[in-house]
Design a protein around this motif. Structure first.
Motif, PDB file in Angstrom:
ATOM      1  N   UNK A  80      15.243   4.348  13.625  1.00  0.00           N
ATOM      2  CA  UNK A  80      14.754   4.119  12.258  1.00  0.00           C
ATOM      3  C   UNK A  80      13.495   4.920  11.937  1.00  0.00           C
ATOM      4  N   UNK A  81      12.954   5.642  12.908  1.00  0.00           N
ATOM      5  CA  UNK A  81      11.709   6.401  12.694  1.00  0.00           C
ATOM      6  C   UNK A  81      12.024   7.828  12.270  1.00  0.00           C
ATOM      7  N   UNK A  82      11.508   8.242  11.127  1.00  0.00           N
ATOM      8  CA  UNK A  82      11.654   9.622  10.677  1.00  0.00           C
ATOM      9  C   UNK A  82      10.568  10.482  11.330  1.00  0.00           C
ATOM     10  N   UNK A  83      10.687  11.780  11.156  1.00  0.00           N
ATOM     11  CA  UNK A  83       9.671  12.677  11.703  1.00  0.00           C
ATOM     12  C   UNK A  83       8.294  12.390  11.133  1.00  0.00           C
ATOM     13  N   UNK A  84       8.236  12.077   9.834  1.00  0.00           N
ATOM     14  CA  UNK A  84       6.944  11.792   9.198  1.00  0.00           C
ATOM     15  C   UNK A  84       6.332  10.501   9.741  1.00  0.00           C
ATOM     16  N   UNK A  85       7.157   9.473   9.956  1.00  0.00           N
ATOM     17  CA  UNK A  85       6.656   8.218  10.511  1.00  0.00           C
ATOM     18  C   UNK A  85       6.202   8.388  11.952  1.00  0.00           C
ATOM     19  N   UNK A  86       6.913   9.213  12.693  1.00  0.00           N
ATOM     20  CA  UNK A  86       6.498   9.497  14.076  1.00  0.00           C
ATOM     21  C   UNK A  86       5.119  10.143  14.083  1.00  0.00           C
ATOM     22  N   UNK A  87       4.930  11.145  13.224  1.00  0.00           N
ATOM     23  CA  UNK A  87       3.627  11.813  13.148  1.00  0.00           C
ATOM     24  C   UNK A  87       2.545  10.826  12.707  1.00  0.00           C
ATOM     25  N   UNK A  88       2.876   9.953  11.763  1.00  0.00           N
ATOM     26  CA  UNK A  88       1.910   8.971  11.263  1.00  0.00           C
ATOM     27  C   UNK A  88       1.431   8.064  12.393  1.00  0.00           C
ATOM     28  N   UNK A  89       2.350   7.494  13.144  1.00  0.00           N
ATOM     29  CA  UNK A  89       1.983   6.548  14.199  1.00  0.00           C
ATOM     30  C   UNK A  89       1.339   7.257  15.383  1.00  0.00           C
ATOM     31  N   UNK A 100       0.856  -1.185   0.000  1.00  0.00           N
ATOM     32  CA  UNK A 100       0.000   0.000   0.000  1.00  0.00           C
ATOM     33  C   UNK A 100       0.889   1.230   0.000  1.00  0.00           C
ATOM     34  N   UNK A 101       0.471   2.276  -0.682  1.00  0.00           N
ATOM     35  CA  UNK A 101       1.260   3.505  -0.721  1.00  0.00           C
ATOM     36  C   UNK A 101       0.397   4.717  -0.406  1.00  0.00           C
ATOM     37  N   UNK A 102       1.058   5.786   0.009  1.00  0.00           N
ATOM     38  CA  UNK A 102       0.381   7.063   0.213  1.00  0.00           C
ATOM     39  C   UNK A 102      -0.804   6.982   1.145  1.00  0.00           C
ATOM     40  N   UNK A 103      -1.926   7.508   0.677  1.00  0.00           N
ATOM     41  CA  UNK A 103      -3.134   7.595   1.495  1.00  0.00           C
ATOM     42  C   UNK A 103      -3.655   6.218   1.895  1.00  0.00           C
ATOM     43  N   UNK A 104      -3.503   5.215   1.042  1.00  0.00           N
ATOM     44  CA  UNK A 104      -3.951   3.864   1.374  1.00  0.00           C
ATOM     45  C   UNK A 104      -3.183   3.318   2.573  1.00  0.00           C
ATOM     46  N   UNK A 105      -1.888   3.570   2.615  1.00  0.00           N
ATOM     47  CA  UNK A 105      -1.071   3.107   3.738  1.00  0.00           C
ATOM     48  C   UNK A 105      -1.488   3.803   5.031  1.00  0.00           C
ATOM     49  N   UNK A 106      -1.748   5.095   4.948  1.00  0.00           N
ATOM     50  CA  UNK A 106      -2.179   5.863   6.117  1.00  0.00           C
ATOM     51  C   UNK A 106      -3.522   5.337   6.629  1.00  0.00           C
ATOM     52  N   UNK A 107      -4.477   5.191   5.732  1.00  0.00           N
ATOM     53  CA  UNK A 107      -5.810   4.724   6.119  1.00  0.00           C
ATOM     54  C   UNK A 107      -5.744   3.329   6.731  1.00  0.00           C
ATOM     55  N   UNK A 108      -4.880   2.485   6.181  1.00  0.00           N
ATOM     56  CA  UNK A 108      -4.763   1.123   6.706  1.00  0.00           C
ATOM     57  C   UNK A 108      -4.229   1.127   8.139  1.00  0.00           C
ATOM     58  N   UNK A 109      -3.180   1.896   8.389  1.00  0.00           N
ATOM     59  CA  UNK A 109      -2.619   1.941   9.743  1.00  0.00           C
ATOM     60  C   UNK A 109      -3.638   2.467  10.739  1.00  0.00           C
ATOM     61  N   UNK A 110      -4.374   3.513  10.364  1.00  0.00           N
ATOM     62  CA  UNK A 110      -5.384   4.068  11.265  1.00  0.00           C
ATOM     63  C   UNK A 110      -6.478   3.032  11.542  1.00  0.00           C
ATOM     64  N   UNK A 111      -6.841   2.271  10.511  1.00  0.00           N
ATOM     65  CA  UNK A 111      -7.852   1.215  10.671  1.00  0.00           C
ATOM     66  C   UNK A 111      -7.346   0.123  11.606  1.00  0.00           C
TER      67      UNK A 111
END
Length: 455
Positions: free
Chosen positions: A134-143, A92-103
């Motif tokens: 291994x966590x970037x700023x964007x990944x930190x915000x995502x999680x 999954x990429x982009x918005x699909x990856x984000x939506x999946x993690x939130x789900x």
């Protein structure tokens, strides 16, 4: 920057394959990151019924290379061939990856809808990635946003309101097979990890009085000191098994309880319920062949998990979709900010060159200062409209048009923009590390590890 997730879960892959993929899970993120890596960071989420890797590819052009690098690393650590790994993982990429993690974080993709454990596992995955660097700023915000979304789902919907979890459903099945007089049961728990901790808590709620804990790592005494129960050793394990009414596997270690072990313990034909919650199975399949033993597995739990009300599910999914859309909008604005910074840096360099010429010709005179002031004010005015338009386009998902325009008009490349974003993230990370260094180090806790990674 593009989010890429590679997913293998109970919904699409058998649990045995998930377990095999998970071998060496803690080393995957650091293994795929080196000086030539197509990705900036990675976080691994490994639980009893899913294995997922979330990576930050440096650009759209690096997505396929990121996927290949992750697959190669998983194959090397698990011993599986790359084709098998690739076929087991959904990308999954982009918005699909984000939506999946939130789900996932909200428990909406779990075997038990609304389960509580997964939110904690998402948090722990981020913590481990931060600790390993291994966590970037964007990944930190995502999680972090995924965790907040899970809280919103829990507090604003009926999902998870009954406190159901993989452990609770398994214990309910045990009650159906025997009876609910937990205070009279002799229970042996294998493991000291996250699921073992959740199991102990639920057993206490059901007033279980005779609970024994075994860990071949020797952590049982420390575990029971804070959670209750009696620690077992290699010498006392056989006696506890002989008297056990229920055994619960939460370790996922290298050793498995077999039918021969029960025979050697002298159980005879005494009835036994064996609950195996470990992804890599704590109990050998030979137990299933014993007439007096009822075995409950993760597959049993998935089949027995109750369905949630449709209205509550729809409400929960609406919260997840909204959160994912808002996060995507914020990310686009951040992308625009990087482009704006690159533009300002470019124009600032041009401005400083011209100002130096004025100073060289006129010195530090009042006239020179007035010219410098006018030039800076003019530059701010000229940049105002492009800045506003860049943010508007980014909010509409048209960041690529902004970057293309900057490249065509000013010669600013996407690499320049990415470099500015990386510098900003690095400065933020340095500040976070400096702040963390001032705090006292936390003591390690067995419960922060995934169940199949503990003993």
């Amino acid at each position: 920057m593009v989010f890429v997730s590679l997913v293998a879960s109970h919904s699409d892959v058998d649990l045995e394959t998930v377990a095999r993929l998970s071998a060496g899970a803690s080393e995957v993120a650091s293994g795929v990151l080196d000086g030539t890596s197509p990705m900036a960071g990675a976080v691994v989420l490994a639980t009893c019924n899913r294995y997922e890797v979330y990576a930050e590819a440096r650009s759209e052009d690096d997505v396929e290379a990121t996927r290949s690098a992750v697959i190669a690393e998983i194959a090397e650590l698990s011993g599986l061939d790359e084709q098998t790994v690739a076929s087991a993982l959904t990308t999954l990429t982009g918005h699909e990856a984000v939506n999946h993690l939130f789900t996932v974080g909200a428990g909406l993709d779990s075997a038990v809808i609304g389960e509580r454990e997964i939110a904690g596992q998402v948090r722990r995955a981020l913590i481990e990635a931060q600790e390993s660097g291994t966590a970037t700023g964007s990944l930190v915000r995502l999680f972090q946003t995924a965790s907040r979304t899970a809280k919103d789902v829990g507090s604003h919907t009926a999902i998870g309101g009954r406190g159901l979890s993989i452990v609770s459903v398994a214990l309910d099945l045990a009650e159906d097979l025997r009876d609910d007089r937990w205070s009279e049961k002799n229970i042996v728990v294998f493991g000291t990890g996250a699921y073992a901790g959740a199991t102990m808590s639920l057993l206490q709620q059901r007033h279980a009085g005779n609970v024994f804990v075994y860990s071949n790592s020797g952590r049982a005494p420390a575990f029971v000191a804070t959670r209750g129960g009696t620690a077992l050793t290699d010498e006392t394990l056989a006696g506890a098994l002989a008297a056990a009414d229920i055994v619960i596997g939460c370790s996922g270690g290298d050793q498995q309880l077999t039918a021969d072990d029960l025979a050697e313990a002298g159980r005879g034909d005494a009835p036994l319920v064996a609950i195996d919650l470990a992804l890599t199975r704590d109990f050998d399949t030979s137990l299933e062949e014993l007439e007096q033993v009822d075995v409950i597995t993760l597959e049993s739990v998935r089949m027995a998990a109750p369905a949630e009300q449709t209205a509550a599910l729809e409400e929960a999914r609406s919260i997840v979709v909204t959160a994912a859309d808002e996060f995507a909008a914020e990310q686009r604005e951040r992308s625009a900010d990087a482009a704006i910074v690159a533009l300002r840096k470019h124009t600032q360099q041009v401005l400083e060159t011209e100002i130096e010429r004025v100073r060289a010709q006129h010195g530090c005179t009042a006239a020179a200062e007035e010219v410098e002031f006018a030039m800076r004010r003019m530059m701010r005015q000229l940049l105002h409209e492009p800045t506003v338009r860049a943010r508007e386009l980014a909010a509409q998902g048209r960041s690529d048009e902004v970057e293309s325009a900057l490249g065509s008009l000013f010669g600013i490349s996407t690499a320049d923009i990415a470099a500015e974003a990386a510098k900003k993230a690095a400065r933020k990370k340095q500040k976070q590390q400096a702040a963390s260094a001032k705090k006292p180090a936390a003591m390690p806790d067995d419960a922060i590890h995934a169940p199949h990674r503990t003993a």
